[in-house]
Design an enzyme around this catalytic site. Structure first.
Site, PDB file in Angstrom:
ATOM      1  N   HIS A  61      23.271  25.340  56.950  1.00 23.71           N
ATOM      2  CA  HIS A  61      24.231  25.228  56.515  1.00 23.71           C
ATOM      3  C   HIS A  61      25.355  26.333  57.313  1.00 23.71           C
ATOM      4  O   HIS A  61      24.816  27.452  57.677  1.00 23.71           O
ATOM      5  CB  HIS A  61      24.600  25.763  54.936  1.00 23.71           C
ATOM      6  CG  HIS A  61      23.445  24.767  54.028  1.00 23.71           C
ATOM      7  ND1 HIS A  61      23.004  25.127  52.927  1.00 23.71           N
ATOM      8  CD2 HIS A  61      23.239  23.352  54.316  1.00 23.71           C
ATOM      9  CE1 HIS A  61      22.352  24.204  52.396  1.00 23.71           C
ATOM     10  NE2 HIS A  61      22.661  23.147  53.271  1.00 23.71           N
ATOM     11  N   LYS A  70      26.209  36.785  56.200  1.00 25.04           N
ATOM     12  CA  LYS A  70      25.280  36.906  54.975  1.00 25.04           C
ATOM     13  C   LYS A  70      24.371  38.174  55.050  1.00 25.04           C
ATOM     14  O   LYS A  70      23.811  38.144  56.225  1.00 25.04           O
ATOM     15  CB  LYS A  70      24.720  35.644  54.871  1.00 25.04           C
ATOM     16  CG  LYS A  70      25.474  34.444  54.635  1.00 25.04           C
ATOM     17  CD  LYS A  70      24.815  33.329  54.339  1.00 25.04           C
ATOM     18  CE  LYS A  70      25.642  32.045  54.199  1.00 25.04           C
ATOM     19  NZ  LYS A  70      24.834  30.762  54.310  1.00 25.04           N
ATOM     20  N   TYR A 130      22.103  36.938  48.378  1.00 27.22           N
ATOM     21  CA  TYR A 130      22.609  37.138  49.474  1.00 27.22           C
ATOM     22  C   TYR A 130      24.234  37.362  49.169  1.00 27.22           C
ATOM     23  O   TYR A 130      24.901  36.566  48.437  1.00 27.22           O
ATOM     24  CB  TYR A 130      22.516  36.159  50.454  1.00 27.22           C
ATOM     25  CG  TYR A 130      22.954  34.640  50.194  1.00 27.22           C
ATOM     26  CD1 TYR A 130      24.270  33.908  50.471  1.00 27.22           C
ATOM     27  CD2 TYR A 130      22.051  33.755  49.369  1.00 27.22           C
ATOM     28  CE1 TYR A 130      24.342  32.883  50.048  1.00 27.22           C
ATOM     29  CE2 TYR A 130      22.347  32.686  49.052  1.00 27.22           C
ATOM     30  CZ  TYR A 130      23.505  31.857  49.272  1.00 27.22           C
ATOM     31  OH  TYR A 130      23.475  30.628  49.074  1.00 27.22           O
ATOM     32  N   ASP A 167      21.633  17.396  52.995  1.00 33.77           N
ATOM     33  CA  ASP A 167      20.828  18.025  53.979  1.00 33.77           C
ATOM     34  C   ASP A 167      20.024  16.766  54.655  1.00 33.77           C
ATOM     35  O   ASP A 167      19.672  16.837  55.818  1.00 33.77           O
ATOM     36  CB  ASP A 167      19.674  19.042  53.369  1.00 33.77           C
ATOM     37  CG  ASP A 167      20.393  20.269  53.094  1.00 33.77           C
ATOM     38  OD1 ASP A 167      21.586  20.550  53.657  1.00 33.77           O
ATOM     39  OD2 ASP A 167      19.913  21.424  52.399  1.00 33.77           O
TER      40      ASP A 167
END
Length: 183
Positions: A61, A70, A130, A167
């Site tokens: 992603h 991140k 995250y 996905d």
């Protein structure tokens, strides 16, 4: 805190100092001044946590117009985490880095803006936490196929992964990246 460079410029593995005693342990998971000294200039504006079962593969992603940096850590379980360099002009453009991460090691991974990100759950269950440098924007969310032969990521699979429909249908890298100069 120990910071280790990876083969992808800007992506670093962080081993925070863990304080343990008879009561348990304590770890500082983010302190802006210390991370800045280590070269991580991150203003984290959103914090996320996910839980996934064994064999789930999330990713790869990224956000095209508002790329997210991140700071990732595993809260429980074990994952294989992967980042792919999507920064045009980078000497490592389209190269990937992967690392096994467990909750017991307290390892963190800093992923700067401009990378695609994904992970495979290796334990029975894994929880990932995250912080992000940009807000999630569903209209800007993009993905690349996890099994793109151009990337040739060495996922430690023992069975076909569990994927979301998005996905499963993600485009290959060559189809996902727009020509240079387009948004």
């Amino acid at each position: 805190m120990n910071v280790r460079e990876t083969a992808l410029p800007g992506v670093v593995v962080i081993q925070p100092k863990v304080f343990t005693d008879a009561r348990g342990w304590f770890v500082e998971t983010f302190r802006r001044d210390r991370y800045a000294t280590a070269g991580i200039e991150a203003e984290l504006v959103q914090h996320n946590r996910s839980r996934s079962v064994h064999g789930v593969l999330r990713g790869l992603h990224y956000q095209r117009r508002q790329p997210q940096g991140k700071l990732l850590e595993v809260c429980s379980g074990e994952i294989f985490d992967v980042v792919v360099d999507l920064r045009r002009g980078s000497p490592t453009f389209t190269q990937w880095f992967g690392i096994r991460m467990t909750a017991t090691e307290h390892t963190q991974l800093w992923i700067p803006p401009g990378f695609a990100h994904g992970f495979l759950v290796l334990s029975e269950v894994a929880e990932i936490s995250y912080g992000c440098t940009a807000y999630y924007d569903p209209d800007d969310a993009c993905a690349i196929r996890w099994d793109d032969p151009e990337l040739a990521i060495a996922w430690p699979l023992v069975a076909p992964p569990l994927l979301s429909p998005a996905d499963r249908e993600a485009p290959f890298l060559r189809d996902a990246l727009l020509p240079e100069g387009t948004p």
